[in-house]
Design a protein around this motif. Structure first.
Motif, PDB file in Angstrom:
ATOM      1  N   GLY A   9       0.821  -1.217   0.000  1.00 51.75           N
ATOM      2  CA  GLY A   9       0.000   0.000   0.000  1.00 51.75           C
ATOM      3  C   GLY A   9       0.847   1.255   0.000  1.00 51.75           C
ATOM      4  O   GLY A   9       0.545   2.239  -0.692  1.00 51.75           O
ATOM      5  N   ALA A  12       2.189   1.649  -3.396  1.00 51.26           N
ATOM      6  CA  ALA A  12       1.128   2.129  -4.288  1.00 51.26           C
ATOM      7  C   ALA A  12       0.994   3.644  -4.195  1.00 51.26           C
ATOM      8  O   ALA A  12       0.787   4.324  -5.209  1.00 51.26           O
ATOM      9  CB  ALA A  12      -0.201   1.452  -3.960  1.00 51.26           C
ATOM     10  N   TYR A  16       1.492   6.175  -7.292  1.00 44.38           N
ATOM     11  CA  TYR A  16       0.448   7.150  -7.618  1.00 44.38           C
ATOM     12  C   TYR A  16       1.040   8.561  -7.720  1.00 44.38           C
ATOM     13  O   TYR A  16       0.795   9.285  -8.690  1.00 44.38           O
ATOM     14  CB  TYR A  16      -0.659   7.104  -6.568  1.00 44.38           C
ATOM     15  N   ALA A  46       2.032  -3.277  -6.173  1.00 45.35           N
ATOM     16  CA  ALA A  46       1.456  -1.939  -5.977  1.00 45.35           C
ATOM     17  C   ALA A  46       0.746  -1.463  -7.242  1.00 45.35           C
ATOM     18  O   ALA A  46      -0.352  -0.897  -7.173  1.00 45.35           O
ATOM     19  CB  ALA A  46       2.558  -0.960  -5.578  1.00 45.35           C
ATOM     20  N   ILE A  47       1.345  -1.714  -8.386  1.00 39.57           N
ATOM     21  CA  ILE A  47       0.710  -1.354  -9.661  1.00 39.57           C
ATOM     22  C   ILE A  47      -0.575  -2.159  -9.830  1.00 39.57           C
ATOM     23  O   ILE A  47      -1.610  -1.622 -10.238  1.00 39.57           O
ATOM     24  CB  ILE A  47       1.687  -1.578 -10.840  1.00 39.57           C
ATOM     25  N   TRP A  49      -2.448  -3.308  -7.441  1.00 43.08           N
ATOM     26  CA  TRP A  49      -3.392  -2.748  -6.471  1.00 43.08           C
ATOM     27  C   TRP A  49      -4.105  -1.543  -7.093  1.00 43.08           C
ATOM     28  O   TRP A  49      -5.340  -1.447  -7.050  1.00 43.08           O
ATOM     29  CB  TRP A  49      -2.619  -2.338  -5.236  1.00 43.08           C
ATOM     30  N   LEU A  50      -3.321  -0.629  -7.679  1.00 41.90           N
ATOM     31  CA  LEU A  50      -3.916   0.556  -8.296  1.00 41.90           C
ATOM     32  C   LEU A  50      -4.775   0.192  -9.501  1.00 41.90           C
ATOM     33  O   LEU A  50      -5.833   0.798  -9.727  1.00 41.90           O
ATOM     34  CB  LEU A  50      -2.810   1.538  -8.700  1.00 41.90           C
TER      35      LEU A  50
END
Length: 70
Positions: A9, A12, A16, A46-47, A49-50
């Motif tokens: 997170g 991420a 962002y 993380a990518i 997740w987004l």
């Protein structure tokens, strides 16, 4: 939340903020976050997740994957 999930997170958030400046390739994002101590697997998660949160637009151009914010 486990330490691993927290770390993903956190990464991420870095992804962002990086993409708020401009679009990038996955390779460039991985290199940029490596400087902050994130390994490739964490950056890819993380990518993901987004992407799952529908925050990213991805386009594959040949062997290069370009990502940007929606």
């Amino acid at each position: 939340m486990s330490d691993v999930c927290f770390r993903i997170g956190e990464a991420a958030g870095h992804v962002y903020r990086l993409l708020e400046k401009d679009e990038s390739t996955i390779s460039k994002v991985k290199r940029a976050l490596k400087k902050s101590g994130y390994d490739s697997e964490t950056v890819l998660m993380a990518i993901g997740w987004l992407a799952r949160e529908d925050k990213l637009f991805m386009e594959k151009i040949g062997n290069i994957c370009v990502i940007k914010l929606k």
